[in-house]
Design a protein around this motif. Sequence first.
Motif, PDB file in Angstrom:
ATOM      1  N   VAL B 206      14.884  19.103  20.206  1.00 59.38           N
ATOM      2  CA  VAL B 206      15.365  19.789  19.008  1.00 59.38           C
ATOM      3  C   VAL B 206      16.214  20.980  19.433  1.00 59.38           C
ATOM      4  O   VAL B 206      16.083  21.491  20.544  1.00 59.38           O
ATOM      5  N   THR B 207      17.081  21.395  18.535  1.00 61.29           N
ATOM      6  CA  THR B 207      17.869  22.601  18.769  1.00 61.29           C
ATOM      7  C   THR B 207      17.408  23.655  17.775  1.00 61.29           C
ATOM      8  O   THR B 207      17.360  23.396  16.567  1.00 61.29           O
ATOM      9  N   VAL B 208      17.052  24.803  18.291  1.00 64.53           N
ATOM     10  CA  VAL B 208      16.564  25.902  17.468  1.00 64.53           C
ATOM     11  C   VAL B 208      17.644  26.981  17.455  1.00 64.53           C
ATOM     12  O   VAL B 208      18.078  27.438  18.515  1.00 64.53           O
ATOM     13  N   THR B 209      18.083  27.349  16.246  1.00 64.35           N
ATOM     14  CA  THR B 209      19.132  28.356  16.124  1.00 64.35           C
ATOM     15  C   THR B 209      18.549  29.641  15.567  1.00 64.35           C
ATOM     16  O   THR B 209      17.916  29.651  14.503  1.00 64.35           O
ATOM     17  N   LEU B 210      18.767  30.727  16.304  1.00 62.20           N
ATOM     18  CA  LEU B 210      18.312  32.069  15.923  1.00 62.20           C
ATOM     19  C   LEU B 210      19.550  32.941  15.871  1.00 62.20           C
ATOM     20  O   LEU B 210      20.125  33.240  16.908  1.00 62.20           O
ATOM     21  N   GLY B 211      19.960  33.316  14.668  1.00 61.21           N
ATOM     22  CA  GLY B 211      21.188  34.090  14.571  1.00 61.21           C
ATOM     23  C   GLY B 211      22.326  33.288  15.188  1.00 61.21           C
ATOM     24  O   GLY B 211      22.574  32.152  14.803  1.00 61.21           O
ATOM     25  N   ARG B 212      23.010  33.871  16.188  1.00 65.29           N
ATOM     26  CA  ARG B 212      24.160  33.188  16.780  1.00 65.29           C
ATOM     27  C   ARG B 212      23.778  32.343  17.996  1.00 65.29           C
ATOM     28  O   ARG B 212      24.627  31.707  18.603  1.00 65.29           O
ATOM     29  N   HIS B 213      22.513  32.407  18.402  1.00 66.68           N
ATOM     30  CA  HIS B 213      22.099  31.683  19.600  1.00 66.68           C
ATOM     31  C   HIS B 213      21.448  30.358  19.244  1.00 66.68           C
ATOM     32  O   HIS B 213      20.733  30.251  18.265  1.00 66.68           O
ATOM     33  N   SER B 214      21.718  29.338  20.061  1.00 69.15           N
ATOM     34  CA  SER B 214      21.063  28.047  19.902  1.00 69.15           C
ATOM     35  C   SER B 214      20.381  27.671  21.207  1.00 69.15           C
ATOM     36  O   SER B 214      20.931  27.889  22.292  1.00 69.15           O
ATOM     37  N   LEU B 215      19.191  27.119  21.080  1.00 70.76           N
ATOM     38  CA  LEU B 215      18.415  26.734  22.255  1.00 70.76           C
ATOM     39  C   LEU B 215      17.944  25.304  22.083  1.00 70.76           C
ATOM     40  O   LEU B 215      17.373  24.954  21.045  1.00 70.76           O
ATOM     41  N   ARG B 216      18.144  24.474  23.107  1.00 70.20           N
ATOM     42  CA  ARG B 216      17.603  23.116  23.085  1.00 70.20           C
ATOM     43  C   ARG B 216      16.246  23.127  23.774  1.00 70.20           C
ATOM     44  O   ARG B 216      16.060  23.790  24.791  1.00 70.20           O
ATOM     45  N   MET B 217      15.313  22.400  23.190  1.00 70.64           N
ATOM     46  CA  MET B 217      13.983  22.329  23.814  1.00 70.64           C
ATOM     47  C   MET B 217      13.290  21.035  23.408  1.00 70.64           C
ATOM     48  O   MET B 217      13.667  20.389  22.419  1.00 70.64           O
ATOM     49  N   THR B 218      12.302  20.656  24.199  1.00 70.73           N
ATOM     50  CA  THR B 218      11.497  19.474  23.889  1.00 70.73           C
ATOM     51  C   THR B 218      10.649  19.732  22.641  1.00 70.73           C
ATOM     52  O   THR B 218      10.123  20.830  22.464  1.00 70.73           O
ATOM     53  N   TYR B 219      10.546  18.733  21.782  1.00 73.61           N
ATOM     54  CA  TYR B 219       9.554  18.765  20.700  1.00 73.61           C
ATOM     55  C   TYR B 219       8.367  17.966  21.208  1.00 73.61           C
ATOM     56  O   TYR B 219       8.387  16.728  21.205  1.00 73.61           O
ATOM     57  N   GLY B 220       7.380  18.682  21.735  1.00 73.98           N
ATOM     58  CA  GLY B 220       6.290  18.023  22.462  1.00 73.98           C
ATOM     59  C   GLY B 220       4.955  18.114  21.748  1.00 73.98           C
ATOM     60  O   GLY B 220       4.841  18.688  20.659  1.00 73.98           O
ATOM     61  N   GLU B 221       3.930  17.573  22.421  1.00 78.03           N
ATOM     62  CA  GLU B 221       2.580  17.572  21.862  1.00 78.03           C
ATOM     63  C   GLU B 221       1.910  18.935  22.036  1.00 78.03           C
ATOM     64  O   GLU B 221       1.219  19.425  21.161  1.00 78.03           O
ATOM     65  N   THR B 222       2.123  19.517  23.228  1.00 83.56           N
ATOM     66  CA  THR B 222       1.354  20.717  23.574  1.00 83.56           C
ATOM     67  C   THR B 222       2.130  21.506  24.621  1.00 83.56           C
ATOM     68  O   THR B 222       3.226  21.118  25.032  1.00 83.56           O
ATOM     69  N   PHE B 223       1.584  22.646  25.032  1.00 86.50           N
ATOM     70  CA  PHE B 223       2.260  23.521  25.990  1.00 86.50           C
ATOM     71  C   PHE B 223       2.622  22.764  27.261  1.00 86.50           C
ATOM     72  O   PHE B 223       3.723  22.881  27.792  1.00 86.50           O
ATOM     73  N   GLY B 224       1.651  21.965  27.730  1.00 90.73           N
ATOM     74  CA  GLY B 224       1.827  21.265  28.996  1.00 90.73           C
ATOM     75  C   GLY B 224       2.765  20.074  28.897  1.00 90.73           C
ATOM     76  O   GLY B 224       2.936  19.339  29.882  1.00 90.73           O
TER      77      GLY B 224
END
Lengths: 267, 267, 267
Positions: B206-224
């Motif tokens: 997923v891509t998470v947008t905060l203000g002008r910044h965008s971050l790609r990250m895994t949409y996972g089950e848990t921290f690990g």
Amino acid sequence: MTPKHCVTLLTDYGLEDGFVAACHGVIASICPPARIIDITHLVPPGDVRRGAAIMAQTVPYLPAGVHVAVIDPGVGTRRRAVAVAAGERVFIGPDNGVLSWAVADPDIQAYELTDQELWLDPVSATFHGRDIFAPVAAHVASGHAVTSVGTEIDPDGLVRLPPPARAVHDGTAAGEVVTVDRFGNVQLSVTRADLERIGARCGGTVTVTLGRHSLRMTYGETFGSVPPGELVAYTDATGQVALAVNSGNAAQRLGLPPGAHVRLTAE
Amino acid sequence: MTPKHCVTLLTDYGLEDGFVAACHGVIASICPPARIIDITHLVPPGDVRRGAAIMAQTVPYLPAGVHVAVIDPGVGTRRRAVAVAAGERVFIGPDNGVLSWAVADPDIQAYELTDQELWLDPVSATFHGRDIFAPVAAHVASGHAVTSVGTEIDPDGLVRLPPPARAVHDGTAAGEVVTVDRFGNVQLSVTRADLERIGARCGGTVTVTLGRHSLRMTYGETFGSVPPGELVAYTDATGQVALAVNSGNAAQRLGLPPGAHVRLTAE
Amino acid sequence: MTPKHCVTLLTDYGLEDGFVAACHGVIASICPPARIIDITHLVPPGDVRRGAAIMAQTVPYLPAGVHVAVIDPGVGTRRRAVAVAAGERVFIGPDNGVLSWAVADPDIQAYELTDQELWLDPVSATFHGRDIFAPVAAHVASGHAVTSVGTEIDPDGLVRLPPPARAVHDGTAAGEVVTVDRFGNVQLSVTRADLERIGARCGGTVTVTLGRHSLRMTYGETFGSVPPGELVAYTDATGQVALAVNSGNAAQRLGLPPGAHVRLTAE
């Protein structure tokens, strides 16, 4: 003696270690039906006056029982460990004054904790809360007579903390900061009666002098008696005068630590 | 009415003073068999939304009983003190919205706390937790009918906090930060269902947008689900989407306080 | 099996959220008579060694019962959830070593938590304390046989943390910092017996070497064995050697975090 199944604890042990739990465990092992109420364990390390103030202000709202206070910078030295019986309450702790403001009853009996049968074995040199105070409290909570925790001693010989400075003369109420709470509300030794004597009335204005600075503020009922961000003097939930900032932090604003001197006059 | 011997407390009183203990003492004195569960006393001073969020997320796991929440910057002013009966639960606190997210049951009755016989005497102007809310809760826990704590009022007139912002359109799930927990995990108002609607699937990106910044990250089950130090979006224990850093602190990394706006898209 | 109505909790959940209360609520719902003792919830996030040390030092003072420890950075991954029966005590937590220092009894049985009938439904991926560990503990506290919480496993296969480094040779006792408590007292892995082997005697002087610095100090009974502000080595309430500053903070003075290496010699 009727069992007193409520045991309350006040210490400076903090909450990040297992010290408080060890005390709970000792009490629950000796007196399984005990209800344990934690007054606080976040007294600043070794701050006997702060511990004494919290004890005095909280105990009136606690069920009759055994009230343990362990602010004990002299643990393991010759300071005495004592129990003080005051009506339906028994106070237990080091004889360094931490109990002295809470023991309001003039008709008290005092005992030095000398009966080692009631202690854990072995006793450590640095953790008398766990090894002496908690087990003695639990035995008393279970119905063990307080008269049998050790040698009876003269109550007049107990260490008493001097009360916070407080005086009224020439239309001025002088006192000191007793405690600062989480909200930054600054509790003074000055009482509502002191303010009445200098002619302050609720809804009027008082002038508070701290060192060379003087501040005028409303003497109100509660925080919301003034707009957000403004200072207010009020009578707090213990009957003492306190300074607050509505939706703010008076201690930070005023730079007032416990012990600081203040003077109030009315308009 | 069957007694409800569980009383839970949520406040912003902090743990360094005797305020919480005074409430415990009042409850234990009025209702000795009560089990008291402290939800938390570390809500930031006066932060009604934070208190409401913790109440809503915790109450479903608590036994039926009396649930007291005192985040009460308006104490002593004209804000009402209320009890809300919702099935097997009774909620008690100031009528400022702190209870509104926890009261899920649509079939509720509400009462203003007006029966002063149930209060401590005297009542202070600044500590209604001790003097009004705790004793009323204890009486209800003892079996006193909630219908008799005061005047019945229209539930529709209770103050309700607006829910956190949350919307899904054009393949984007928009929301805000609801809470940040001790681990720095950032809980969003966006739900698992919202992410499903925009086509995100667990294990994807997923891509998470905060203000002008965008971050790609895994949409996972848990921290690990990601290596230590990496960001992960996941469905948290309340069913809401949250952002974490495995073995790290996402709130610090992202600079995301409660209320901050975020948008999520799927790949 | 006789019910074990005492359940103790140690976590890194902190106190500012409702996480601990949710665990209390789950336990109280399943096992209403349970007494819950909070060991601490302020273990630094994910610090398994610190959790293990506090468990080992506190459990001996707790009533027999069910001891839950949830320091669980691997929650939701393949790490096992286990119960370990050791005499009258049952330990429950993730199989990452957090329990390993507390389980002193050599005669133990171990079980993987696999019986999902005992868990909450649904189980979240990130809050097994609430959804698995707390309910299993409550069922065991209610009398459910620990042998039926899941599959029996080989105790030799449980994850064990390596013990803190500790050695005595050539008149030197070497060790490491195990924990630092709220007072800044620095607990070492070195024991009283180690100091006896190198010829140190209470009331004498020891030299403590930290990296390139050496400090001479009294090996005393307690804090008050030296004047305020001075360093003292002493045997603490767990039988281990610790360093303190009378009325001060040794950890701050010495800059000694957990894991730091120290050597002691006697004069």
